[in-house]
Design an enzyme around this catalytic site. Structure first.
Site, short mmCIF file in Angstrom:
data_model
loop_
_atom_site.label_atom_id
_atom_site.label_comp_id
_atom_site.label_asym_id
_atom_site.label_seq_id
_atom_site.Cartn_x
_atom_site.Cartn_y
_atom_site.Cartn_z
N HIS A 48 44.24 28.79 24.51
CA HIS A 48 44.52 29.97 25.37
C HIS A 48 45.86 29.72 26.24
O HIS A 48 45.70 29.14 27.41
CB HIS A 48 43.38 30.12 26.29
CG HIS A 48 43.37 31.29 27.26
ND1 HIS A 48 42.77 32.52 26.89
CD2 HIS A 48 44.19 31.68 28.24
CE1 HIS A 48 43.01 33.36 27.99
NE2 HIS A 48 43.64 33.03 28.83
N CYS B 127 46.31 36.11 34.98
CA CYS B 127 45.01 36.10 36.10
C CYS B 127 45.42 36.58 37.61
O CYS B 127 46.57 35.92 38.03
CB CYS B 127 44.51 34.83 36.11
SG CYS B 127 42.92 34.49 37.22
P1 HMG Z 1 31.40 36.48 45.38
O1 HMG Z 1 31.95 37.61 46.44
O2 HMG Z 1 30.91 35.20 45.94
O3 HMG Z 1 29.84 37.08 45.09
O4 HMG Z 1 32.14 36.68 44.10
P2 HMG Z 1 28.35 37.45 45.55
O5 HMG Z 1 27.33 36.84 44.69
O6 HMG Z 1 28.61 36.94 46.99
O7 HMG Z 1 28.26 38.92 45.52
C1 HMG Z 1 29.45 39.81 46.52
C2 HMG Z 1 29.39 41.09 46.00
O8 HMG Z 1 29.78 41.09 44.51
C3 HMG Z 1 27.90 41.81 45.99
O9 HMG Z 1 28.06 43.19 46.18
C4 HMG Z 1 27.31 41.69 44.39
O10 HMG Z 1 26.41 42.57 43.89
C5 HMG Z 1 28.99 41.85 43.71
P3 HMG Z 1 27.90 43.95 47.42
O11 HMG Z 1 26.51 43.48 47.70
O12 HMG Z 1 28.91 43.18 48.52
O13 HMG Z 1 28.05 45.20 47.18
N1 HMG Z 1 29.05 40.99 42.40
C6 HMG Z 1 29.16 41.47 41.19
N2 HMG Z 1 29.20 42.91 41.08
C7 HMG Z 1 29.66 43.29 39.66
N3 HMG Z 1 29.58 42.34 38.83
C8 HMG Z 1 29.23 40.97 39.03
C9 HMG Z 1 28.96 40.72 40.39
N4 HMG Z 1 28.66 39.40 40.81
C10 HMG Z 1 28.42 39.83 42.31
N5 HMG Z 1 29.12 40.35 38.24
C11 HMG Z 1 32.25 36.41 41.79
C12 HMG Z 1 31.87 35.66 43.09
C13 HMG Z 1 32.26 35.25 40.61
C14 HMG Z 1 31.53 37.77 41.53
C15 HMG Z 1 33.90 36.82 42.07
O14 HMG Z 1 34.43 35.95 42.63
C16 HMG Z 1 34.29 37.58 40.67
O15 HMG Z 1 34.05 38.70 40.36
N6 HMG Z 1 35.36 36.80 40.27
C17 HMG Z 1 36.03 37.13 39.21
C18 HMG Z 1 37.62 36.82 39.04
C19 HMG Z 1 38.01 37.36 37.79
O16 HMG Z 1 37.76 37.85 37.02
N7 HMG Z 1 39.23 36.37 37.61
C20 HMG Z 1 40.01 36.68 36.19
C21 HMG Z 1 39.05 36.21 34.97
S1 HMG Z 1 39.35 34.52 34.91
C22 HMG Z 1 40.88 34.24 34.01
O17 HMG Z 1 41.58 35.24 33.71
C23 HMG Z 1 41.20 32.99 33.11
C24 HMG Z 1 41.01 32.92 31.62
O18 HMG Z 1 42.01 33.97 31.19
C25 HMG Z 1 41.31 31.61 31.08
C26 HMG Z 1 42.96 31.06 31.64
O19 HMG Z 1 43.81 31.62 31.35
O20 HMG Z 1 42.69 30.05 32.27
C27 HMG Z 1 39.67 33.19 31.44
MG MG Z 2 43.95 33.77 30.71
#
Ligand code: HMG
Ligand code: MG
Length: 292
Positions: free
Chosen positions: A207, A240
């Site tokens: 990737h 990202c």
């Molecule tokens: P957090 O704030 O630590 O989560 O985030 P939490 O468990 O404490 O929950 C906080 C709030 O988020 C709660 O809602 C949960 O319900 C909600 P509230 O009570 O405050 O209203 N929540 C969610 N809502 C919807 N869907 C969910 C979810 N989980 C919790 N799944 C968390 C932790 C992992 C959720 C957060 O950090 C997050 O969503 N991170 C995602 C970041 C992301 O998407 N980054 C980009 C993708 S990775 C990438 O691009 C790399 C890749 O391409 C490879 C490369 O290039 O290297 C793959």
């Molecule tokens: Mg990526």
């Protein structure tokens, strides 16, 4: 080693390509893009992510997009999921394939998912009964396999350690992420030499983000090592939001052309792929112009 006879292109544009764009792209535009990618015959499309909408507002319409795209039975549609809540969302939306994600560097793991690498693995342990019960295919991303935007160079040992943990979880395909595009062919060689002494090339996908124009040379290196799965994004859009310096994924068009030059089969319709790339570039450049 001879290059593989065929390669699977995993189209990540609708997820990795769109997730960082500030101005909202409409659900209809996303659906049109994904339907165009399906028509172009991409064998796997990462449609969206079921992550926190506070963290990635652009993909807050994951459920609607997932419900409304036209699915082709020959294409694998995958959703990116960070935790049990995300996995449950993906299952409710009918996915049979999901991708989980972690990292080889601690700081990136914290910034991207608010947890350590070990905690991310614990989240996957919690998710495991659900993916097993639903008989899902699971792909695992390891970000920052070469360079971390916060910690700089990442050791091969750290990558191997995370890969082993994903294998222990029963994950069938592991995508090694060059999150900010700083890998070069020599460092790709180092990582692959090390990993392939313990694991089969068929376990891996590569990737590459193309920030510094090295992605195609890196893919050539991957092909030399027998890796046959590459992630890319039509129109080379993407990055990202939690990786400063990340630019777009390598363009699917460019990877398809490289494969065609080397007589490697991809099964992709190059004309329809071009149209999908032009379509999404026109949408994203309009949005970026409006945001600036
Ligand atoms: P957090 O704030 O630590 O989560 O985030 P939490 O468990 O404490 O929950 C906080 C709030 O988020 C709660 O809602 C949960 O319900 C909600 P509230 O009570 O405050 O209203 N929540 C969610 N809502 C919807 N869907 C969910 C979810 N989980 C919790 N799944 C968390 C932790 C992992 C959720 C957060 O950090 C997050 O969503 N991170 C995602 C970041 C992301 O998407 N980054 C980009 C993708 S990775 C990438 O691009 C790399 C890749 O391409 C490879 C490369 O290039 O290297 C793959
Ligand atoms: Mg990526």
């Amino acid at each position: 080693m001879a290059f593989p006879a065929s390669v699977k292109l995993v189209e990540v544009g609708p997820r990795d390509g769109l997730q960082s764009i500030e101005k909202t792209i409409s659900t209809e535009e996303k659906i049109q893009f994904i339907n165009m990618l399906s028509s172009a015959g991409l064998p796997e499309i990462e449609v969206t992510s079921f992550v926190s909408p506070k963290w990635v507002p652009q993909l807050a319409d994951a459920k609607d997009v997932s419900q409304q795209i036209e699915r082709n039975e020959h294409i694998t549609y995958t959703a990116l999921v960070p935790n049990l809540k995300g996995l449950e969302g993906a299952v409710e939306s009918g996915y049979q394939s999901v991708a989980v994600f972690t990292a080889a560097s601690e700081t990136f793991s914290q910034k991207n998912t608010n947890c350590s690498i070990d905690e991310s693995i614990q989240r996957f342990e919690e998710m495991r009964p659900v993916w097993e019960m639903n008989n899902l295919r699971v792909r695992g991303y390891v970000s920052t396999c070469w360079v971390c935007p916060y910690e700089d160079f990442v050791s091969v040992e750290k990558v191997a350690d995370v890969v082993q943990k994903l294998v222990d979880l029963g994950i069938q395909e592991i995508s090694l992420g060059d999150t900010i595009g700083k890998a070069v062919p020599d460092s790709v060689e180092d990582v692959l030499e090390s990993l392939l002494s313990d694991f089969s090339p068929s376990l891996f996908a590569l990737h590459f983000h193309d920030t510094y124009g090295n992605a195609l040379d890196n893919i050539r290196k991957g092909l030399e090592y027998g890796i046959a799965v590459y992630d890319s994004s039509a129109g080379a859009i993407g990055g990202c939001p939690y990786a400063p310096g990340a630019s777009g994924n390598v363009g699917t068009e460019e990877v398809a052309d490289l494969c065609a030059e080397e007589n490697i089969v991809t099964g992709v319709d190059r004309v329809l792929l071009e149209k999908a790339g032009e379509f999404i570039q026109s949408i994203t450049s309009e949005k970026e112009a409006a945001a600036s």
